[in-house]
Structures are given as structure tokens and as C-alpha cells.
Design a protein around this motif. Structure first.
Motif, PDB file in Angstrom:
ATOM      1  N   UNK A  80      35.884  26.503  40.700  1.00 32.82           N
ATOM      2  CA  UNK A  80      36.004  27.194  39.452  1.00 32.82           C
ATOM      3  C   UNK A  80      35.025  28.454  39.477  1.00 32.82           C
ATOM      4  N   UNK A  81      33.919  28.073  39.730  1.00 36.12           N
ATOM      5  CA  UNK A  81      32.741  29.097  39.682  1.00 36.12           C
ATOM      6  C   UNK A  81      33.055  30.152  40.915  1.00 36.12           C
ATOM      7  N   UNK A  82      33.567  29.690  42.064  1.00 37.81           N
ATOM      8  CA  UNK A  82      33.825  30.292  43.021  1.00 37.81           C
ATOM      9  C   UNK A  82      34.754  31.276  42.770  1.00 37.81           C
ATOM     10  N   UNK A  83      35.901  30.969  42.059  1.00 38.78           N
ATOM     11  CA  UNK A  83      36.892  31.827  41.800  1.00 38.78           C
ATOM     12  C   UNK A  83      36.596  33.177  40.851  1.00 38.78           C
ATOM     13  N   UNK A  84      35.576  32.749  39.891  1.00 38.13           N
ATOM     14  CA  UNK A  84      35.021  33.739  39.253  1.00 38.13           C
ATOM     15  C   UNK A  84      34.133  34.626  39.858  1.00 38.13           C
ATOM     16  N   UNK A  85      33.474  34.062  40.942  1.00 39.10           N
ATOM     17  CA  UNK A  85      32.512  34.918  41.791  1.00 39.10           C
ATOM     18  C   UNK A  85      33.182  35.793  42.571  1.00 39.10           C
ATOM     19  N   UNK A  86      34.458  35.432  43.186  1.00 36.69           N
ATOM     20  CA  UNK A  86      35.182  36.217  43.978  1.00 36.69           C
ATOM     21  C   UNK A  86      35.696  37.387  43.341  1.00 36.69           C
ATOM     22  N   UNK A  87      36.056  37.242  41.802  1.00 36.69           N
ATOM     23  CA  UNK A  87      36.513  38.464  41.153  1.00 36.69           C
ATOM     24  C   UNK A  87      35.140  39.384  40.985  1.00 36.69           C
ATOM     25  N   UNK A  88      34.073  38.895  40.731  1.00 38.31           N
ATOM     26  CA  UNK A  88      32.773  39.547  40.561  1.00 38.31           C
ATOM     27  C   UNK A  88      32.462  40.100  42.069  1.00 38.31           C
ATOM     28  N   UNK A  89      32.625  39.619  43.039  1.00 38.81           N
ATOM     29  CA  UNK A  89      32.499  40.328  44.473  1.00 38.81           C
ATOM     30  C   UNK A  89      33.300  41.557  44.523  1.00 38.81           C
ATOM     31  N   UNK A  90      34.449  41.266  44.160  1.00 43.33           N
ATOM     32  CA  UNK A  90      35.266  42.536  44.246  1.00 43.33           C
ATOM     33  C   UNK A  90      34.919  43.788  43.396  1.00 43.33           C
ATOM     34  N   UNK A  91      34.506  43.579  42.295  1.00 42.28           N
ATOM     35  CA  UNK A  91      33.927  44.625  41.232  1.00 42.28           C
ATOM     36  C   UNK A  91      32.686  45.007  41.952  1.00 42.28           C
ATOM     37  N   UNK A  92      31.834  44.220  42.353  1.00 42.42           N
ATOM     38  CA  UNK A  92      30.379  44.770  42.690  1.00 42.42           C
ATOM     39  C   UNK A  92      30.781  45.403  44.278  1.00 42.42           C
ATOM     40  N   UNK A  93      31.422  45.069  45.156  1.00 45.55           N
ATOM     41  CA  UNK A  93      31.809  45.817  46.020  1.00 45.55           C
ATOM     42  C   UNK A  93      32.143  47.354  45.745  1.00 45.55           C
ATOM     43  N   UNK A  94      33.190  47.214  44.888  1.00 46.69           N
ATOM     44  CA  UNK A  94      33.769  48.481  44.378  1.00 46.69           C
ATOM     45  C   UNK A  94      32.622  49.524  44.056  1.00 46.69           C
ATOM     46  N   UNK A  95      31.626  48.732  42.972  1.00 44.08           N
ATOM     47  CA  UNK A  95      30.350  49.538  42.636  1.00 44.08           C
ATOM     48  C   UNK A  95      29.537  49.840  43.627  1.00 44.08           C
ATOM     49  N   UNK A  96      29.142  48.860  44.648  1.00 44.18           N
ATOM     50  CA  UNK A  96      28.198  49.560  45.783  1.00 44.18           C
ATOM     51  C   UNK A  96      28.772  50.711  46.508  1.00 44.18           C
ATOM     52  N   UNK A  97      30.204  50.627  46.655  1.00 48.38           N
ATOM     53  CA  UNK A  97      30.826  51.849  47.497  1.00 48.38           C
ATOM     54  C   UNK A  97      30.535  52.960  46.584  1.00 48.38           C
ATOM     55  N   UNK A  98      30.814  52.997  45.225  1.00 50.30           N
ATOM     56  CA  UNK A  98      31.029  54.118  44.469  1.00 50.30           C
ATOM     57  C   UNK A  98      29.424  54.785  44.261  1.00 50.30           C
ATOM     58  N   UNK A  99      28.380  54.003  43.993  1.00 52.54           N
ATOM     59  CA  UNK A  99      27.180  54.482  43.635  1.00 52.54           C
ATOM     60  C   UNK A  99      26.169  54.208  44.785  1.00 52.54           C
ATOM     61  N   UNK A 108      28.312  27.042  47.887  1.00 50.00           N
ATOM     62  CA  UNK A 108      28.675  25.880  47.548  1.00 50.00           C
ATOM     63  C   UNK A 108      30.298  25.339  48.166  1.00 50.00           C
ATOM     64  N   UNK A 109      30.969  26.416  48.572  1.00 50.43           N
ATOM     65  CA  UNK A 109      32.346  26.276  48.953  1.00 50.43           C
ATOM     66  C   UNK A 109      32.468  26.438  50.383  1.00 50.43           C
ATOM     67  N   UNK A 110      33.327  25.779  51.438  1.00 46.39           N
ATOM     68  CA  UNK A 110      33.427  25.919  52.737  1.00 46.39           C
ATOM     69  C   UNK A 110      33.819  27.544  53.064  1.00 46.39           C
ATOM     70  N   UNK A 111      33.083  27.800  54.287  1.00 46.34           N
ATOM     71  CA  UNK A 111      33.364  29.165  54.702  1.00 46.34           C
ATOM     72  C   UNK A 111      34.904  29.599  54.809  1.00 46.34           C
ATOM     73  N   UNK A 112      35.645  28.470  55.374  1.00 44.31           N
ATOM     74  CA  UNK A 112      36.973  28.858  55.366  1.00 44.31           C
ATOM     75  C   UNK A 112      37.949  29.488  54.251  1.00 44.31           C
ATOM     76  N   UNK A 113      37.228  29.077  53.043  1.00 47.75           N
ATOM     77  CA  UNK A 113      37.849  29.852  51.790  1.00 47.75           C
ATOM     78  C   UNK A 113      37.689  31.167  51.632  1.00 47.75           C
ATOM     79  N   UNK A 114      36.617  31.811  52.169  1.00 44.99           N
ATOM     80  CA  UNK A 114      36.415  33.295  51.831  1.00 44.99           C
ATOM     81  C   UNK A 114      36.227  34.191  53.264  1.00 44.99           C
ATOM     82  N   UNK A 115      37.046  33.762  54.293  1.00 44.59           N
ATOM     83  CA  UNK A 115      36.666  34.349  55.556  1.00 44.59           C
ATOM     84  C   UNK A 115      37.149  35.754  55.237  1.00 44.59           C
TER      85      UNK A 115
END
Length: 110
Positions: A36-55, A79-86
Motif C-alpha cells: 500500500x505504501x508503494x502504491x502511494x509512493x508511485x503516485x508521489x513519484x509521478x508528481x515529483x517527476x513532473x515537478x523535477x522536469x518543470x523546475x 521494499x517491493x520487487x523490482x518487477x513491480x516498478x520496471x
């Protein structure tokens, strides 16, 4: 009466699907909370990625916030297998590079 029996059957199916999902997560060697933490972090990853590109340049306060959020993502992804976030590896890598750059800038400023 018929309507009630349909609702009961659907509830049983939903519970069974939930149990199967938890079993699949545990068979993958993870805890449900880590997933569940990974699911939330994946959403945050998308936001940080957009933020890092913009600024390109961040204020010191924005840098601190970026660093804290990136550390949360790194912890959750570890904490999750690499295959989940390839498919998100490039985003993860870019966030990691930006993280390293900010850490270096803050270290040089001291």
C-alpha cells in the motif's frame, strides 16, 4: 428475498477476491502495508517527476521538501520487487539524479 441473496453472493465474492489479493501479495514476499505504501509512493513519484522536469532551480525550502519526498519514495520502492516498478525505472532514475544533485548542492553550500 432474491435481491438479498444476490447481495450476499456479491459480498462473498468481494471478500474472496480481497483474500486472494492479500495472498498474492504475501506470496510475492511483501507485507500488505508495504504494498500500500508503494502504491502511494508511485503516485508521489509521478508528481515529483513532473515537478523535477518543470523546475530547474529550487529554493532551499523546496529542496528540503523534494529531498524528504524522494526519500519516502526510495524507501517504499526498496521494499517491493523490482518487477513491480520496471516501467517507472526512468522516472525513478531521474528523481534519484535530481536528489543527488540537490544533496551535492546543499553539501557544497555548507
Amino acid at each position: 428475498m432474491e435481491f438479498l441473496s444476490i447481495i450476499v453472493v456479491l459480498m462473498i465474492i468481494i471478500v474472496l477476491l480481497g483474500i486472494m489479493a492479500v495472498a498474492q501479495i504475501k506470496m510475492a514476499g511483501m507485507r500488505v502495508t508495504d504494498f500500500w505504501t508503494f502504491i502511494k509512493a508511485n503516485d508521489t513519484l509521478d508528481k515529483l517527476y513532473a515537478f523535477s522536469i518543470k523546475y530547474d532551480r529550487l529554493t532551499p525550502q523546496q529542496q528540503i521538501i523534494f529531498l524528504k519526498e524522494a526519500e519516502k519514495i526510495f524507501s517504499a520502492f526498496d521494499k517491493v520487487p523490482d518487477a513491480l516498478w520496471e516501467e517507472d525505472y526512468q522516472k525513478y532514475s531521474q528523481i534519484l539524479d535530481k536528489y543527488k544533485d540537490i544533496k551535492l548542492l546543499r553539501w557544497e553550500a555548507k
